[in-house]
Each structure stands twice: as C-alpha cells, then as structure tokens.
Scaffold this motif. Structure first.
Motif, PDB file in Angstrom:
ATOM      1  N   LEU A   1      84.032  10.667   2.872  1.00  0.00           N
ATOM      2  CA  LEU A   1      83.870   9.800   4.029  1.00  0.00           C
ATOM      3  C   LEU A   1      84.006   8.338   3.599  1.00  0.00           C
ATOM      4  O   LEU A   1      83.780   8.005   2.429  1.00  0.00           O
ATOM      5  N   PRO A   2      84.331   7.433   4.523  1.00  0.00           N
ATOM      6  CA  PRO A   2      84.573   6.039   4.123  1.00  0.00           C
ATOM      7  C   PRO A   2      83.434   5.393   3.347  1.00  0.00           C
ATOM      8  O   PRO A   2      83.674   4.661   2.380  1.00  0.00           O
ATOM      9  N   ARG A   3      82.204   5.659   3.734  1.00  0.00           N
ATOM     10  CA  ARG A   3      81.085   4.993   3.071  1.00  0.00           C
ATOM     11  C   ARG A   3      80.643   5.694   1.778  1.00  0.00           C
ATOM     12  O   ARG A   3      79.609   5.345   1.207  1.00  0.00           O
ATOM     13  N   MET A   4      81.456   6.618   1.313  1.00  0.00           N
ATOM     14  CA  MET A   4      81.241   7.180  -0.018  1.00  0.00           C
ATOM     15  C   MET A   4      81.813   6.270  -1.097  1.00  0.00           C
ATOM     16  O   MET A   4      81.592   6.502  -2.290  1.00  0.00           O
ATOM     17  N   TRP A   5      82.550   5.236  -0.698  1.00  0.00           N
ATOM     18  CA  TRP A   5      83.243   4.390  -1.657  1.00  0.00           C
ATOM     19  C   TRP A   5      82.328   3.853  -2.770  1.00  0.00           C
ATOM     20  O   TRP A   5      82.686   3.937  -3.952  1.00  0.00           O
ATOM     21  N   PRO A   6      81.139   3.287  -2.462  1.00  0.00           N
ATOM     22  CA  PRO A   6      80.290   2.799  -3.558  1.00  0.00           C
ATOM     23  C   PRO A   6      79.910   3.896  -4.548  1.00  0.00           C
ATOM     24  O   PRO A   6      79.812   3.634  -5.752  1.00  0.00           O
ATOM     25  N   LEU A   7      79.707   5.112  -4.075  1.00  0.00           N
ATOM     26  CA  LEU A   7      79.375   6.215  -4.977  1.00  0.00           C
ATOM     27  C   LEU A   7      80.578   6.611  -5.831  1.00  0.00           C
ATOM     28  O   LEU A   7      80.425   6.960  -7.009  1.00  0.00           O
ATOM     29  N   VAL A   8      81.761   6.571  -5.245  1.00  0.00           N
ATOM     30  CA  VAL A   8      82.974   6.849  -6.024  1.00  0.00           C
ATOM     31  C   VAL A   8      83.100   5.830  -7.155  1.00  0.00           C
ATOM     32  O   VAL A   8      83.383   6.187  -8.309  1.00  0.00           O
ATOM     33  N   LEU A   9      82.857   4.562  -6.841  1.00  0.00           N
ATOM     34  CA  LEU A   9      82.908   3.526  -7.874  1.00  0.00           C
ATOM     35  C   LEU A   9      81.859   3.771  -8.952  1.00  0.00           C
ATOM     36  O   LEU A   9      82.143   3.632 -10.151  1.00  0.00           O
ATOM     37  N   ASP A  10      80.646   4.143  -8.536  1.00  0.00           N
ATOM     38  CA  ASP A  10      79.583   4.412  -9.513  1.00  0.00           C
ATOM     39  C   ASP A  10      79.953   5.580 -10.429  1.00  0.00           C
ATOM     40  O   ASP A  10      79.696   5.542 -11.641  1.00  0.00           O
ATOM     41  N   ALA A  11      80.529   6.620  -9.840  1.00  0.00           N
ATOM     42  CA  ALA A  11      80.928   7.773 -10.638  1.00  0.00           C
ATOM     43  C   ALA A  11      81.993   7.376 -11.659  1.00  0.00           C
ATOM     44  O   ALA A  11      81.934   7.765 -12.832  1.00  0.00           O
ATOM     45  N   LEU A  12      82.957   6.585 -11.227  1.00  0.00           N
ATOM     46  CA  LEU A  12      83.992   6.129 -12.143  1.00  0.00           C
ATOM     47  C   LEU A  12      83.404   5.249 -13.251  1.00  0.00           C
ATOM     48  O   LEU A  12      83.740   5.403 -14.431  1.00  0.00           O
ATOM     49  N   ARG A  13      82.506   4.357 -12.870  1.00  0.00           N
ATOM     50  CA  ARG A  13      81.890   3.482 -13.878  1.00  0.00           C
ATOM     51  C   ARG A  13      81.120   4.286 -14.909  1.00  0.00           C
ATOM     52  O   ARG A  13      81.080   3.921 -16.090  1.00  0.00           O
ATOM     53  N   SER A  14      80.495   5.373 -14.471  1.00  0.00           N
ATOM     54  CA  SER A  14      79.745   6.195 -15.420  1.00  0.00           C
ATOM     55  C   SER A  14      80.657   6.808 -16.474  1.00  0.00           C
ATOM     56  O   SER A  14      80.195   7.202 -17.550  1.00  0.00           O
ATOM     57  N   ARG A  15      81.946   6.879 -16.181  1.00  0.00           N
ATOM     58  CA  ARG A  15      82.946   7.364 -17.132  1.00  0.00           C
ATOM     59  C   ARG A  15      83.723   6.204 -17.761  1.00  0.00           C
ATOM     60  O   ARG A  15      84.734   6.417 -18.412  1.00  0.00           O
ATOM     61  N   ARG A  16      83.237   4.966 -17.494  1.00  0.00           N
ATOM     62  CA  ARG A  16      83.906   3.757 -17.977  1.00  0.00           C
ATOM     63  C   ARG A  16      85.326   3.667 -17.438  1.00  0.00           C
ATOM     64  O   ARG A  16      86.272   3.295 -18.148  1.00  0.00           O
ATOM     65  N   LEU A  17      85.452   3.983 -16.153  1.00  0.00           N
ATOM     66  CA  LEU A  17      86.740   3.966 -15.477  1.00  0.00           C
ATOM     67  C   LEU A  17      86.654   3.111 -14.218  1.00  0.00           C
ATOM     68  O   LEU A  17      85.569   2.769 -13.744  1.00  0.00           O
ATOM     69  N   SER A  18      87.817   2.807 -13.662  1.00  0.00           N
ATOM     70  CA  SER A  18      87.925   2.142 -12.363  1.00  0.00           C
ATOM     71  C   SER A  18      88.865   2.974 -11.492  1.00  0.00           C
ATOM     72  O   SER A  18      89.538   3.895 -11.994  1.00  0.00           O
ATOM     73  N   PRO A  19      88.980   2.658 -10.201  1.00  0.00           N
ATOM     74  CA  PRO A  19      89.921   3.412  -9.364  1.00  0.00           C
ATOM     75  C   PRO A  19      91.352   3.369  -9.875  1.00  0.00           C
ATOM     76  O   PRO A  19      92.121   4.315  -9.669  1.00  0.00           O
ATOM     77  N   ASP A  20      91.716   2.290 -10.561  1.00  0.00           N
ATOM     78  CA  ASP A  20      93.071   2.191 -11.096  1.00  0.00           C
ATOM     79  C   ASP A  20      93.359   3.245 -12.164  1.00  0.00           C
ATOM     80  O   ASP A  20      94.523   3.514 -12.485  1.00  0.00           O
ATOM     81  N   ASP A  21      92.300   3.832 -12.720  1.00  0.00           N
ATOM     82  CA  ASP A  21      92.479   4.825 -13.774  1.00  0.00           C
ATOM     83  C   ASP A  21      92.697   6.236 -13.226  1.00  0.00           C
ATOM     84  O   ASP A  21      93.044   7.141 -13.995  1.00  0.00           O
ATOM     85  N   LEU A  22      92.477   6.440 -11.939  1.00  0.00           N
ATOM     86  CA  LEU A  22      92.701   7.765 -11.363  1.00  0.00           C
ATOM     87  C   LEU A  22      94.184   8.104 -11.419  1.00  0.00           C
ATOM     88  O   LEU A  22      95.037   7.298 -11.026  1.00  0.00           O
ATOM     89  N   ILE A  23      94.491   9.307 -11.885  1.00  0.00           N
ATOM     90  CA  ILE A  23      95.900   9.695 -11.944  1.00  0.00           C
ATOM     91  C   ILE A  23      96.359  10.376 -10.657  1.00  0.00           C
ATOM     92  O   ILE A  23      97.555  10.362 -10.335  1.00  0.00           O
ATOM     93  N   SER A  24      95.419  10.964  -9.912  1.00  0.00           N
ATOM     94  CA  SER A  24      95.773  11.654  -8.665  1.00  0.00           C
ATOM     95  C   SER A  24      94.521  11.945  -7.854  1.00  0.00           C
ATOM     96  O   SER A  24      93.415  12.046  -8.399  1.00  0.00           O
TER      97      SER A  24
END
Length: 259
Positions: free
Chosen positions: A50-73
């Motif tokens: 859902l749209p307001r999941m965005w902050p959680l998606v960012l947190d999950a990526l940060r926990s892996r030392r990643l950003s959205p730009d690092d997603l391959i698909s």
C-alpha cells in the motif's frame, strides 16, 4: 481447521518488519505484506503493498544497507490495488523494473477494475470482523493507489532474476502467480493463499473472499499447484507467515472453502 475463533493470537501481522526466512524480510502495514528478498543477483521486492508502506520499505532496505536504487526488480503476484501501492514511486523516482504476469498487466494499470464474484458493499454487513482491517487498509492509502505501466513478462515455471520460480495460480485474479524459492523451501503465495482474509477477518490458511476473487472455484483448484512445491515456509499477501508446510496450509484452505 484454524479460524478466527481458534487461531493463536496474532503476533506478526502488526505493522513492522520481521525476518521470516533466510534472507527474507516481511514488511507489513495494515495487514498487508510485501517481502524484501536477498538473492545472489541482488535485492528484489515481492509485491509492492500500500502507498503508506513506503517508510517501512525504506527501513527494510536500510537494515540491509541498501536504498531503493539498489533493487534489481519488483515481482508482483497480481495487480490488485493493495499489491501495487509503491510501484509508481519505485519506477518514477528509482527506475526499478516491475514485472507481472501478462494477464494482470491491465489490472496494474487500473488496480480497481477487477473481476469479483460478490459485491464488496455487503461484506462489512455479513462479516463485521473484517471492518477494522479494511479501515486500516484505507488509512494506509488503499483508496488512492495510482495505476502503472509494468512489464507483463512473467512466464509460468520460468525462473526470474533472483531465482524465484513463478507458479501460475489464476483464480484470485486471472494472472495471479506465486513465487517459489526452491533452495530455501520458501513460497510467496500472494493472495492465492492467505492466513488472514481482510474482508471477513477470518484467520488461518484460506483463499480470499469472493468480494475480491474473480473465480473462487479456480482459486481452490490451483491450491494443488502450491502443494506440489513442498515448501516449508509459506509467505502470504495477508496475515502471518506459516511455517508448518504448504501441504497442511492447503488442506486447511480447502476445508475453509470459499467465503
């Protein structure tokens, strides 16, 4: 059969992030899940919530030392509004490729124009336990999801980048697929099999209510394809992770029947 009166207390379908399998983070908001998956090819997202999941998606990526730009698909199990909520943001701001089965590509473009067997308006009257879940989903942006142009190129049993194997599971939508990670015994079932139905509030393995399902008989029939994977860990689009094996989950879903 587990049901809303007999199932154990829900502990992990609260909003937040939890590690549910080797290299898999479950991201939950408003009883809706998407999954960040570490693969040999890079990080992928299964479904886009859902749209307001965005902050959680960012947190999950940060926990892996990643950003959205690092997603391959991003791989979508299907095109309903509650599974495509951050697709446009990922595409526009971060140029992440998003993939879906060809039969659901038009649904991603118009995520509220979907076939269903029953009226959504009657379900809150018949199943008042679903109301709190639907309200939470609305607050998380369920009524304001933008459609998107995505790649309708997922093919049955043809592994995608990251090693996920698409399992065709039409019924909930016409182009629904599950994704299997055979080497980890993990199966992402989307809404082909959930452990919480937001429309009825019922818990335990089951198919989703006819108010959001195109073909309930078909949805039950394709459970056999899920059982054939033999996966130990089942990760649904709604509800808790299930760790007692796909065969038992399918048996309970069949016993529950369409709602």
């Amino acid at each position: 059969m587990a049901d809303d009166d007999t199932a154990p207390t829900d502990t992990t379908s609260h909003d937040g992030i939890s590690e549910v399998a080797d290299g898999v983070l479950k991201i939950t908001r408003a009883v809706t899940n998407c999954y960040l998956v570490d693969t040999d090819d890079g990080a992928v997202l299964v479904d886009a919530g859902l749209p307001r999941m965005w902050p959680l998606v960012l947190d999950a990526l940060r926990s892996r030392r990643l950003s959205p730009d690092d997603l391959i698909s991003v791989y979508l199990t299907h095109g309903h509004f509650d599974h495509v909520g951050v697709v446009t943001r990922l595409q526009t701001d971060h140029h992440v490729p998003v993939h879906v089965h060809p039969a659901d590509a038009s649904l991603v473009r118009h995520p509220y124009r979907y076939d269903r067997e029953a009226s959504r308006l009657l379900y809150p009257l018949r199943h008042p336990r679903g109301l709190p879940h639907l309200f939470r989903m609305a607050r998380a942006g369920a009524l304001r999801v933008r459609g998107a142009e995505v790649r309708g190129d997922i093919r049955a049993q043809t592994p995608v980048l990251g090693g996920l194997v698409p399992i065709p599971t039409p019924g909930h939508t016409h182009g629904h697929v599950a994704f299997h990670l055979p080497d980890r015994g993990v199966l992402f079932t989307g809404d082909a099999l959930v452990t919480l139905d937001p429309y009825t509030g019922r818990r335990g393995p089951r198919t989703v209510a006819r108010a959001a399902t195109a073909d309930s008989a078909g949805a039950l029939a394709v459970l056999a394809a899920l059982a054939e994977t033999g996966a130990e860990t089942v990760l649904p689009g709604h509800g808790d992770a299930w760790t007692r094996g796909i065969e038992r989950a399918v048996a309970e879903a069949r016993a529950a029947g369409p709602q």
